[in-house]
Motif scaffolding. Structure first.
Motif, short mmCIF file in Angstrom:
data_model
loop_
_atom_site.label_atom_id
_atom_site.label_comp_id
_atom_site.label_asym_id
_atom_site.label_seq_id
_atom_site.Cartn_x
_atom_site.Cartn_y
_atom_site.Cartn_z
N HIS A 136 1.40 -6.99 5.50
CA HIS A 136 0.22 -6.44 4.83
C HIS A 136 -0.26 -7.36 3.71
O HIS A 136 0.46 -8.22 3.22
CB HIS A 136 0.52 -5.06 4.25
N ARG A 137 -1.52 -7.14 3.34
CA ARG A 137 -2.11 -7.80 2.18
C ARG A 137 -1.94 -6.89 0.96
O ARG A 137 -1.87 -5.67 1.10
CB ARG A 137 -3.60 -8.06 2.42
N SER A 138 -1.90 -7.49 -0.23
CA SER A 138 -1.73 -6.68 -1.43
C SER A 138 -2.63 -7.20 -2.55
O SER A 138 -3.08 -8.35 -2.53
CB SER A 138 -0.27 -6.69 -1.90
N GLU A 148 3.20 -5.29 -15.84
CA GLU A 148 3.17 -5.13 -14.40
C GLU A 148 4.13 -6.12 -13.73
O GLU A 148 4.27 -7.27 -14.15
CB GLU A 148 1.75 -5.34 -13.87
N GLN A 149 4.77 -5.66 -12.68
CA GLN A 149 5.74 -6.47 -11.96
C GLN A 149 5.18 -6.89 -10.61
O GLN A 149 4.50 -6.11 -9.95
CB GLN A 149 7.05 -5.69 -11.75
N ASN A 150 5.44 -8.14 -10.22
CA ASN A 150 4.99 -8.63 -8.92
C ASN A 150 6.03 -8.38 -7.83
O ASN A 150 5.84 -8.79 -6.70
CB ASN A 150 4.66 -10.12 -9.00
N PRO A 179 5.50 -8.46 -2.37
CA PRO A 179 4.38 -8.51 -1.43
C PRO A 179 3.59 -9.81 -1.55
O PRO A 179 3.59 -10.46 -2.61
CB PRO A 179 3.52 -7.31 -1.84
N ALA A 180 2.92 -10.18 -0.48
CA ALA A 180 2.07 -11.37 -0.48
C ALA A 180 0.70 -10.99 -1.01
O ALA A 180 0.01 -10.15 -0.42
CB ALA A 180 1.96 -11.94 0.92
N PRO A 181 0.26 -11.58 -2.13
CA PRO A 181 -1.02 -11.16 -2.71
C PRO A 181 -2.22 -11.80 -2.02
O PRO A 181 -2.24 -13.00 -1.75
CB PRO A 181 -0.91 -11.63 -4.16
N ALA A 182 -3.22 -10.97 -1.75
CA ALA A 182 -4.53 -11.48 -1.36
C ALA A 182 -5.38 -11.75 -2.59
O ALA A 182 -6.30 -12.57 -2.55
CB ALA A 182 -5.24 -10.49 -0.44
N LEU A 183 -5.05 -11.06 -3.69
CA LEU A 183 -5.81 -11.20 -4.92
C LEU A 183 -4.92 -10.86 -6.10
O LEU A 183 -4.12 -9.92 -6.03
CB LEU A 183 -7.04 -10.26 -4.91
N ARG A 184 -5.05 -11.63 -7.17
CA ARG A 184 -4.41 -11.31 -8.45
C ARG A 184 -5.50 -11.05 -9.47
O ARG A 184 -6.40 -11.86 -9.63
CB ARG A 184 -3.51 -12.46 -8.94
N LEU A 244 -12.06 -1.28 -2.52
CA LEU A 244 -12.96 -2.01 -1.63
C LEU A 244 -12.27 -2.48 -0.36
O LEU A 244 -12.88 -3.14 0.48
CB LEU A 244 -13.56 -3.21 -2.37
N GLY A 245 -10.98 -2.13 -0.21
CA GLY A 245 -10.28 -2.41 1.03
C GLY A 245 -9.59 -3.75 1.10
O GLY A 245 -9.26 -4.22 2.19
N LEU A 246 -9.32 -4.36 -0.08
CA LEU A 246 -8.74 -5.71 -0.04
C LEU A 246 -7.26 -5.70 0.27
O LEU A 246 -6.73 -6.65 0.83
CB LEU A 246 -8.99 -6.41 -1.37
N GLY A 247 -6.56 -4.62 -0.08
CA GLY A 247 -5.13 -4.60 0.21
C GLY A 247 -4.44 -3.42 -0.44
O GLY A 247 -5.07 -2.55 -1.06
N LEU A 248 -3.10 -3.37 -0.27
CA LEU A 248 -2.28 -2.34 -0.89
C LEU A 248 -2.13 -2.63 -2.38
O LEU A 248 -2.09 -3.79 -2.80
CB LEU A 248 -0.91 -2.30 -0.23
#
Length: 300
Positions: free
Chosen positions: A187-189, A197-199, A214-219, A232-236
């Protein structure tokens, strides 16, 4: 200079964090502040301030003395206000510390009701992660999510808050709903670099807690931005339940992996001085506590 005035000066230094700032706060010269602290240290035969290249900080003895000064000054103010009948109508500025997003998701309706009931009180809110130092940061009341140290002062339990993993319905329709934490690898996150906050996301398992990165799509640098990206549906996205309460209630976000979420965290109001606290503090605690305890954010 009287001992009472000396305590006012030292309390101001402890609050402001520097001699120059205390001088501005009290409309005194820095030289007067320095002489007053030196006089105190000589009379008490102890070091109250530790001087360094970055300014001053309280020694252990100074920290204890500052707390005692604040208590005596507050008691004196309380006595004077009581003698003049001021306690019948609490007044002054109430400084409240809140976790990020707690103000708009939970706190503001309660604050507006309190200000309507006590119109002579003004309210200042500030964001603060973790457990703030009430004395050093000049905070009257703090709403804290998480476990408290033994030195946190007077604490009123409100309930618990829980971490959640959530996503927009459109994202789940496209990528599927994860059934176990291991599914997050596909999944994207959306991650945030906001303070605290923890990654790595912690989940509960049969053999204890486990961490998933998780693998981030956006930080995002802010929680608000990360929540919007998730809607907006970018990820978890992982957050505390109250941080995205409006989005969860409206259906913009849905929770997943509910059976694996980590333990709930306690929520408290903390404050100083107990029954000796100023009227605005005591009335706020009495007013806000039942409303916060009944709030769905802390009873889900």
């Amino acid at each position: 200079m009287s001992r009472y005035r000396e305590m006012q000066v030292f309390a101001a230094v402890a609050q402001a964090g520097s001699l120059a700032a205390a001088a501005r706060l009290l409309a005194l010269s820095p030289a007067t502040i320095m002489r007053t602290v030196a006089t105190l240290e000589a009379r008490l035969n102890n070091t109250l301030l530790l001087r360094g290249p970055r300014g001053v900080e309280l020694s252990p003895a100074g920290d204890r003395f500052a707390a005692s000064c604040r208590q005596i000054l507050d008691q004196t103010e309380t006595a004077e206000r009581s003698a003049t009948g001021v306690h019948a109508c609490p007044a002054g500025q109430l400084n409240v510390s809140l976790p990020l997003l707690m103000d708009q998701q939970v706190f503001m309706p309660i604050a507006l009701d309190y200000l309507a009931a006590y119109p002579e009180v003004t309210l200042l809110t500030r964001a603060s992660e973790g457990v703030p130092n009430l004395l050093a940061e000049n905070i009257d009341v703090a709403l804290v999510v998480g476990h408290l140290p033994n030195s946190s002062g007077f604490a009123v339990p409100l309930g618990t808050a829980k971490p959640v993993v959530c996503a927009a319905p459109a994202y789940l329709a496209k990528w599927g709903r994860p059934q176990t934490p291991e599914d997050l690898k596909a999944h994207r996150s959306v991650l945030t670099t906001a303070a605290g906050e923890q990654n790595e996301w912690r989940f509960r398992g049969e053999r204890g807690s486990r961490m998933v990165k998780p693998a981030p799509a956006l930080r995002c640098t802010t929680l608000g931005g990360a929540i919007q990206a998730a809607t907006l549906g970018l990820g978890l996205f992982r957050c505390m339940s109250y941080e995205a309460r409006h989005e969860l209630q409206s259906g913009q976000l849905e929770t997943v992996l509910d059976d694996f979420v980590d333990q709930h965290l306690p929520v408290h109001l903390i404050y100083r001085d107990g029954r000796r606290a100023a009227g605005r503090v005591r009335t706020f605690i009495d007013f806000a506590t039942p409303k916060l305890r009944a709030h769905p954010a802390f009873t889900d």
